[in-house]
Write a protein that holds these residues in place. Structure first.
Motif, PDB file in Angstrom:
ATOM      1  N   HIS A 220     125.347  38.120  17.268  1.00  0.00           N
ATOM      2  CA  HIS A 220     124.454  37.279  18.065  1.00  0.00           C
ATOM      3  C   HIS A 220     123.865  36.156  17.219  1.00  0.00           C
ATOM      4  O   HIS A 220     123.800  35.000  17.645  1.00  0.00           O
ATOM      5  CB  HIS A 220     123.317  38.131  18.645  1.00  0.00           C
ATOM      6  N   MET A 221     123.405  36.499  16.020  1.00  0.00           N
ATOM      7  CA  MET A 221     122.775  35.500  15.154  1.00  0.00           C
ATOM      8  C   MET A 221     123.767  34.411  14.746  1.00  0.00           C
ATOM      9  O   MET A 221     123.424  33.228  14.676  1.00  0.00           O
ATOM     10  CB  MET A 221     122.197  36.182  13.920  1.00  0.00           C
ATOM     11  N   ARG A 224     124.650  32.163  17.821  1.00  0.00           N
ATOM     12  CA  ARG A 224     123.555  31.259  18.184  1.00  0.00           C
ATOM     13  C   ARG A 224     123.107  30.386  17.016  1.00  0.00           C
ATOM     14  O   ARG A 224     122.177  29.600  17.153  1.00  0.00           O
ATOM     15  CB  ARG A 224     122.381  32.067  18.727  1.00  0.00           C
ATOM     16  N   ASP A 225     123.782  30.556  15.878  1.00  0.00           N
ATOM     17  CA  ASP A 225     123.511  29.724  14.700  1.00  0.00           C
ATOM     18  C   ASP A 225     122.026  29.732  14.344  1.00  0.00           C
ATOM     19  O   ASP A 225     121.423  28.710  14.003  1.00  0.00           O
ATOM     20  CB  ASP A 225     123.972  28.284  14.968  1.00  0.00           C
ATOM     21  N   GLU A 226     121.421  30.953  14.398  1.00  0.00           N
ATOM     22  CA  GLU A 226     119.985  31.074  14.188  1.00  0.00           C
ATOM     23  C   GLU A 226     119.602  31.053  12.707  1.00  0.00           C
ATOM     24  O   GLU A 226     118.569  30.503  12.335  1.00  0.00           O
ATOM     25  CB  GLU A 226     119.469  32.370  14.829  1.00  0.00           C
ATOM     26  N   LEU A 227     120.402  31.699  11.856  1.00  0.00           N
ATOM     27  CA  LEU A 227     120.048  31.873  10.458  1.00  0.00           C
ATOM     28  C   LEU A 227     121.273  31.619   9.591  1.00  0.00           C
ATOM     29  O   LEU A 227     122.418  31.702  10.060  1.00  0.00           O
ATOM     30  CB  LEU A 227     119.551  33.307  10.209  1.00  0.00           C
TER      31      LEU A 227
END
Length: 275
Positions: A220-221, A224-227
């Motif tokens: 998921h991360m 979504r290119d979160e971290l």
């Protein structure tokens, strides 16, 4: 020892990135059924260039419908335990329904769905007319409505044993960062008993399920290119970067960086946000 289950099994909806990256016109939407557990409806088109799609472990059971052409069909697909490539008919629209980890289909035990693909008509002979109605519907929203009305009430699984339900809650609530020793302490049962009951119900060990949950959260991360990747290592409780990469590749045909690169290239090609 007394223990209670108070949080939803859904901390996040498991992802099948092959459906999103390797097909056309992917859409999805969540609805809620009577037990207040979300289920994911999705749809995609298998283009003339793509008939092989990667699938990864997610602990879920899906119902998949073909929506174009003659002889519409539907099948139930249990979770895989390792990355696989599935063959789909080209130039075909598919509609899918993903049940959350821990939820089976009908009276058939959850463990019996692992690594299995079975025609829905074999499980529910009365479903032929409903399958045709859903497959022939004019658009995605109508298919969602018809499935929710016609088929969902017949497919809800049997309640899970309290011990297994609690363990699923703890594993998903911790994002997979929990040891079977902790589950033993929380429940008051031995690790051997907890493992045995979990495997009898779910079809694989709580340790493997925890690894799948942790992989899905990392996925998921990345999607979504979160971290950045080192932050994901820390966030998901991996020992180090090497441990993260090895575990990710265990459940995927790509390393985390390879997947992130593919996502970047696809975003550039489509000129928009993917997810």
């Amino acid at each position: 020892m007394m223990y209670t289950s108070s949080v939803s099994h859904l901390q996040m909806m498991p992802i099948q990135f092959g459906f999103q990256l390797e097909t056309k016109f992917y859409v999805e939407g969540k609805v809620t059924w009577k037990s207040n557990q979300p289920v994911l409806y999705y749809e995609f088109y298998s283009s003339a260039q793509t008939d092989h799609i990667h699938v990864v472990p997610d602990g879920c059971v899906d119902v998949l419908f073909s929506c174009d052409g003659s002889g519409q069909w539907a099948e139930i697909c249990g979770s895989v335990l390792m990355p696989r490539i599935l063959t789909f008919q080209t130039s075909m629209r598919y509609f899918g329904v993903r049940f959350l980890p821990g939820h089976g289909i009908g009276a058939i035990p959850l463990k019996d769905w692992v690594e299995q693909r079975v025609g829905l008509r074999e499980i529910l002979p009365a479903s032929s007319e409903w399958i045709e109605l859903i497959s022939s519907a004019a658009h995605f929203e109508e298919r969602v409505h018809l499935f929710d009305k016609l088929l969902l009430p017949h497919l809800l699984g049997e309640p899970l044993p309290e011990l297994v339900d609690y363990c699923l809650e703890q594993i998903t609530g911790s994002r997979g960062c929990i040891a079977i020793h902790d589950l033993s302490q929380y429940t008051g049962y031995s690790t051997r008993y907890v493992r045995k009951k979990f495997e009898e119900t779910v079809g694989f060990s709580p340790k493997l399920f925890a690894q799948i949950v942790r992989f899905q959260h990392a996925l998921h991360m990345i999607m979504r290119d979160e971290l950045d990747l080192l932050d994901i290592v820390h966030e998901q409780g991996y020992y180090d970067h090497s441990h993260f990469v090895n575990n990710f590749k265990k459940f995927s045909h790509l390393s985390p960086q390879q997947l992130r690169t593919e996502l970047s290239q696809l975003r550039l090609a489509r000129g928009m946000e993917l997810f």
